[in-house]
Write an enzyme that holds these catalytic residues in place. Sequence first.
Site, mmCIF file in Angstrom:
data_model
loop_
_atom_site.group_PDB
_atom_site.id
_atom_site.type_symbol
_atom_site.label_atom_id
_atom_site.label_comp_id
_atom_site.label_asym_id
_atom_site.label_seq_id
_atom_site.Cartn_x
_atom_site.Cartn_y
_atom_site.Cartn_z
ATOM 1 N N GLY A 43 20.659 9.577 -7.136
ATOM 2 C CA GLY A 43 19.742 9.384 -8.619
ATOM 3 C C GLY A 43 18.828 8.066 -9.175
ATOM 4 N N TYR A 45 37.886 16.552 -4.449
ATOM 5 C CA TYR A 45 36.910 16.019 -3.975
ATOM 6 C C TYR A 45 36.454 17.824 -4.684
ATOM 7 C CZ TYR A 45 31.590 15.224 -3.797
ATOM 8 O OH TYR A 45 30.098 15.514 -3.854
#
Length: 291
Positions: free
Chosen positions: A19, A166
């Site tokens: 990010g 996940y």
Amino acid sequence: MSVRATRTALITGANSGLGKAVATVLAKDGLRLGLVARGRARGEAALAEIRGASGNDDVHLFVADLADQDSIRALAQDVLARFDRLDLLINNAGTAFAERRLSPQGIERAFAINHLGPFLLTNLLLDLIKASAPARIVNVGTRIDAAIDFDDLNWERRPYGLMKGYAQSKLGNLHFTFELARRLKGSGVTVNCVFPGVFKSNLGGTDGAQGVFWKLLAKLGGWAIPTPESAAQRVLYLANAPELEGVSGEYFANRKTIVAPAQARDAAANRRLWEISERMTGMVGQSGGGD
């Protein structure tokens, strides 16, 4: 400068790793940029670093816990108050846990952050995104063949495992992408999912899951693990490429479309998860793009 000339983007999980790498490039490109971070101290450190590296002061910090739906709603209100347009939303934040944990709303935490977080945030911002069209939504996914157990989303009956939790939560990104693309057809807003490759990050690192996660990925895939800066190029391609104007409802890796797991290609399954997600987030009758 005109309003139209200032492209505005929001990226979650922007204080580190992928990010932060994506945000740095977007800031260098001159975008007005919102960084979403879970912690203020780390968020402010990333904000200062990105501003310094890019020379762009039009970069702003938003602090939110994406496991907590109340925090996501407050985040959306803050974004709507501070930004008058949103041309690009990148749902990047993701995590994994070694053990089953619950969110403040009592939802398995990986599913709450990785799937319901993007679902809720995107829908709360969707009117602004549509008003800014042409606009893009990019969901950062993964490439693990899995299937969602719709009857046990909260892992109350099955034994929980890091990779299993996940994989199920991240498969939700594909279901969400494909159903949202269908609902947004003709709106001028595109939504696509990207697998950025496997790269070293702090995914799940605070609970000791990171080491286990990378060992499992290396065992399963044998991939060479690149830097976040390298992986960022795959995300930036979906965010910026002129040739993707109007392209929606696709799953990308390395600038090419790839085939999603079978369950995510099932339109009925996509709609089913959407309707479940509406109920789990209190968005029944409020989520965007049509029916």
